[in-house]
Design a protein around this motif. Structure first.
Motif, PDB file in Angstrom:
ATOM      1  N   VAL A 173       0.832  -1.199   0.000  1.00 52.35           N
ATOM      2  CA  VAL A 173       0.000   0.000   0.000  1.00 52.35           C
ATOM      3  C   VAL A 173       0.868   1.252   0.000  1.00 52.35           C
ATOM      4  N   LYS A 174       1.860   1.280   0.884  1.00 55.34           N
ATOM      5  CA  LYS A 174       2.733   2.451   0.996  1.00 55.34           C
ATOM      6  C   LYS A 174       3.459   2.722  -0.322  1.00 55.34           C
ATOM      7  N   THR A 175       3.983   1.672  -0.932  1.00 56.11           N
ATOM      8  CA  THR A 175       4.749   1.828  -2.171  1.00 56.11           C
ATOM      9  C   THR A 175       3.875   2.317  -3.315  1.00 56.11           C
ATOM     10  N   TYR A 176       2.676   1.735  -3.435  1.00 56.81           N
ATOM     11  CA  TYR A 176       1.771   2.154  -4.509  1.00 56.81           C
ATOM     12  C   TYR A 176       1.290   3.589  -4.307  1.00 56.81           C
ATOM     13  N   THR A 203       3.984   5.867  -5.391  1.00 55.18           N
ATOM     14  CA  THR A 203       4.106   5.869  -6.845  1.00 55.18           C
ATOM     15  C   THR A 203       3.014   6.711  -7.494  1.00 55.18           C
ATOM     16  N   ILE A 204       1.762   6.489  -7.084  1.00 58.05           N
ATOM     17  CA  ILE A 204       0.650   7.239  -7.674  1.00 58.05           C
ATOM     18  C   ILE A 204       0.776   8.730  -7.365  1.00 58.05           C
ATOM     19  N   LEU A 205       1.173   9.068  -6.153  1.00 59.82           N
ATOM     20  CA  LEU A 205       1.331  10.479  -5.811  1.00 59.82           C
ATOM     21  C   LEU A 205       2.493  11.106  -6.564  1.00 59.82           C
ATOM     22  N   LEU A 234      -6.114   3.736  -2.453  1.00 62.78           N
ATOM     23  CA  LEU A 234      -7.001   4.791  -2.948  1.00 62.78           C
ATOM     24  C   LEU A 234      -7.402   5.796  -1.872  1.00 62.78           C
ATOM     25  N   LYS A 235      -7.173   5.480  -0.625  1.00 64.61           N
ATOM     26  CA  LYS A 235      -7.642   6.326   0.467  1.00 64.61           C
ATOM     27  C   LYS A 235      -6.956   7.691   0.454  1.00 64.61           C
ATOM     28  N   ASP A 236      -7.767   8.746   0.515  1.00 68.46           N
ATOM     29  CA  ASP A 236      -7.287  10.126   0.679  1.00 68.46           C
ATOM     30  C   ASP A 236      -6.352  10.587  -0.438  1.00 68.46           C
ATOM     31  N   LEU A 237      -6.580  10.129  -1.644  1.00 69.43           N
ATOM     32  CA  LEU A 237      -5.840  10.665  -2.785  1.00 69.43           C
ATOM     33  C   LEU A 237      -6.421  12.029  -3.156  1.00 69.43           C
ATOM     34  N   PRO A 238      -5.698  12.853  -3.912  1.00 68.15           N
ATOM     35  CA  PRO A 238      -6.209  14.178  -4.284  1.00 68.15           C
ATOM     36  C   PRO A 238      -7.573  14.094  -4.981  1.00 68.15           C
ATOM     37  N   ASP A 239      -8.431  15.059  -4.699  1.00 66.11           N
ATOM     38  CA  ASP A 239      -9.786  15.046  -5.249  1.00 66.11           C
ATOM     39  C   ASP A 239      -9.807  15.141  -6.765  1.00 66.11           C
ATOM     40  N   ASP A 240      -8.812  15.790  -7.360  1.00 64.39           N
ATOM     41  CA  ASP A 240      -8.806  15.967  -8.809  1.00 64.39           C
ATOM     42  C   ASP A 240      -8.035  14.863  -9.533  1.00 64.39           C
ATOM     43  N   LEU A 241      -7.767  13.763  -8.834  1.00 63.76           N
ATOM     44  CA  LEU A 241      -7.121  12.605  -9.448  1.00 63.76           C
ATOM     45  C   LEU A 241      -8.152  11.503  -9.644  1.00 63.76           C
ATOM     46  N   THR A 242      -8.327  11.069 -10.879  1.00 66.78           N
ATOM     47  CA  THR A 242      -9.225   9.965 -11.199  1.00 66.78           C
ATOM     48  C   THR A 242      -8.423   8.665 -11.228  1.00 66.78           C
ATOM     49  N   PHE A 291       3.307  10.226  -9.674  1.00 64.30           N
ATOM     50  CA  PHE A 291       2.695  10.508 -10.982  1.00 64.30           C
ATOM     51  C   PHE A 291       1.885  11.809 -10.903  1.00 64.30           C
ATOM     52  N   TYR A 292       1.173  11.992  -9.815  1.00 65.75           N
ATOM     53  CA  TYR A 292       0.375  13.203  -9.629  1.00 65.75           C
ATOM     54  C   TYR A 292       1.267  14.445  -9.616  1.00 65.75           C
ATOM     55  N   GLU A 293       2.383  14.366  -8.907  1.00 68.38           N
ATOM     56  CA  GLU A 293       3.320  15.490  -8.856  1.00 68.38           C
ATOM     57  C   GLU A 293       3.867  15.827 -10.231  1.00 68.38           C
ATOM     58  N   LEU A 294       3.978  14.804 -11.078  1.00 67.78           N
ATOM     59  CA  LEU A 294       4.476  15.017 -12.448  1.00 67.78           C
ATOM     60  C   LEU A 294       3.388  15.520 -13.390  1.00 67.78           C
ATOM     61  N   GLY A 295       2.160  15.641 -12.886  1.00 66.17           N
ATOM     62  CA  GLY A 295       1.091  16.196 -13.701  1.00 66.17           C
ATOM     63  C   GLY A 295      -0.015  15.233 -14.066  1.00 66.17           C
ATOM     64  N   ALA A 296       0.112  13.956 -13.694  1.00 70.37           N
ATOM     65  CA  ALA A 296      -0.926  12.981 -14.026  1.00 70.37           C
ATOM     66  C   ALA A 296      -2.188  13.271 -13.227  1.00 70.37           C
ATOM     67  N   ARG A 297      -3.329  13.216 -13.916  1.00 75.05           N
ATOM     68  CA  ARG A 297      -4.616  13.382 -13.238  1.00 75.05           C
ATOM     69  C   ARG A 297      -5.549  12.204 -13.508  1.00 75.05           C
ATOM     70  N   TYR A 298      -5.020  11.182 -14.163  1.00 77.48           N
ATOM     71  CA  TYR A 298      -5.825   9.991 -14.448  1.00 77.48           C
ATOM     72  C   TYR A 298      -4.879   8.794 -14.442  1.00 77.48           C
ATOM     73  N   VAL A 299      -5.058   7.910 -13.477  1.00 76.86           N
ATOM     74  CA  VAL A 299      -4.226   6.712 -13.341  1.00 76.86           C
ATOM     75  C   VAL A 299      -5.136   5.492 -13.347  1.00 76.86           C
ATOM     76  N   GLN A 300      -4.731   4.460 -14.060  1.00 77.42           N
ATOM     77  CA  GLN A 300      -5.515   3.220 -14.120  1.00 77.42           C
ATOM     78  C   GLN A 300      -4.666   2.040 -13.692  1.00 77.42           C
TER      79      GLN A 300
END
Length: 249
Positions: free
Chosen positions: A45-48, A51-53, A105-113, A55-64
């Protein structure tokens, strides 16, 4: 990617789901590094999340999170119904997958899908798994994704009835129907796709449905048995059908 995509297009970053670690002996060595299985899951969980955050810092707003484990579990849970011990093992694998994914998925940024695609195999126009979603619907209903891409390009995926439980009344969750096959070049009829969408809307409100291809056109470098022109034809069909059903997109 954002620098070369049209301004109206939201690029999607896809990565493997953590549930893939629970299959094919990929986690056999967990006890060499962790005192307990739960400690191992917490580190996943911590590692993922990191990683997702990132991607968010790099500008990603949609991760699958692409996921073949749920389709694998359809087969295994059906095959072990009369084998209590093995069936319980697969039930635990399913629940562990839910717990890990929801922890990520818990408490990820609101503008991240964040969505998932439940893949049934995609190699040179072949597949790995068949069966209805009903056996895994109780687990999928717990997942806190913004959307689930589900393959529905032929009878091996079963009916739409499990969608009601999978959607679970969540007004913020989208169920994406993979009605257009990415495996063969034959082009579906738009009227047929609209009929299928109407059938699915008996279980999930139309506003919570969407349409896509059943899978990608190339999960491996070999791809599927379609030409590039045939692939574009299918994508245009998806866009046209979505525009007709849900309005301009």
């Amino acid at each position: 990617m954002k620098s070369v995509a049209p301004a109206s297009v939201l690029p999607k970053q896809t990565i493997p789901s953590p549930s893939l670690l629970f299959r094919d002996n990929r986690s056999d060595n967990w006890n060499r590094f962790y005192q307990s299985w739960n400690d191992y899951l917490e580190d996943i969980v911590k590692t993922y999340r990191q990683t997702i955050l990132h991607f968010y810092e790099l500008g990603a707003r949609y991760v699958q999170l692409d996921d073949t484990t749920w389709a694998f579990l359809i087969s295994r849970l059906n095959d072990t119904k009369d084998q209590a011990d093995q069936h319980a093992e697969y039930e635990k694998l399913a629940q562990d997958s839910v717990d890990v994914i929801n922890g990520i998925l818990k408490d990820l940024p609101d503008d991240l899908t964040v969505t998932t695609h439940i893949c049934r195999g995609n190699f040179k126009s072949t597949y790995l798994f068949s069966g209805s979603y009903d056996v895994i619907a109780p687990y999928l209903s717990q997942l806190n994704y913004d959307g689930l891409f589900l393959e529905y390009d032929n009878q091996r995926s079963g009916g739409f009835e499990p969608l009601k439980k999978i959607w679970n009344g969540d007004e913020n969750k989208r169920i994406v129907l993979g009605l257009v096959t990415s495996k063969i070049p034959d082009l579906e009829q738009e009227a047929f796709l609209k009929t299928r969408i109407e059938e699915a809307a008996e279980y999930v409100p139309l506003d919570n449905l969407a349409i896509s291809t059943q899978c990608g056109f190339a999960s491996t470098e070999e791809g599927n048995k379609l030409t590039e022109d045939q692939q574009w034809d299918k994508l245009r069909l998806v866009v046209q059908t979505a525009s007709d059903v849900w309005g301009q997109i």
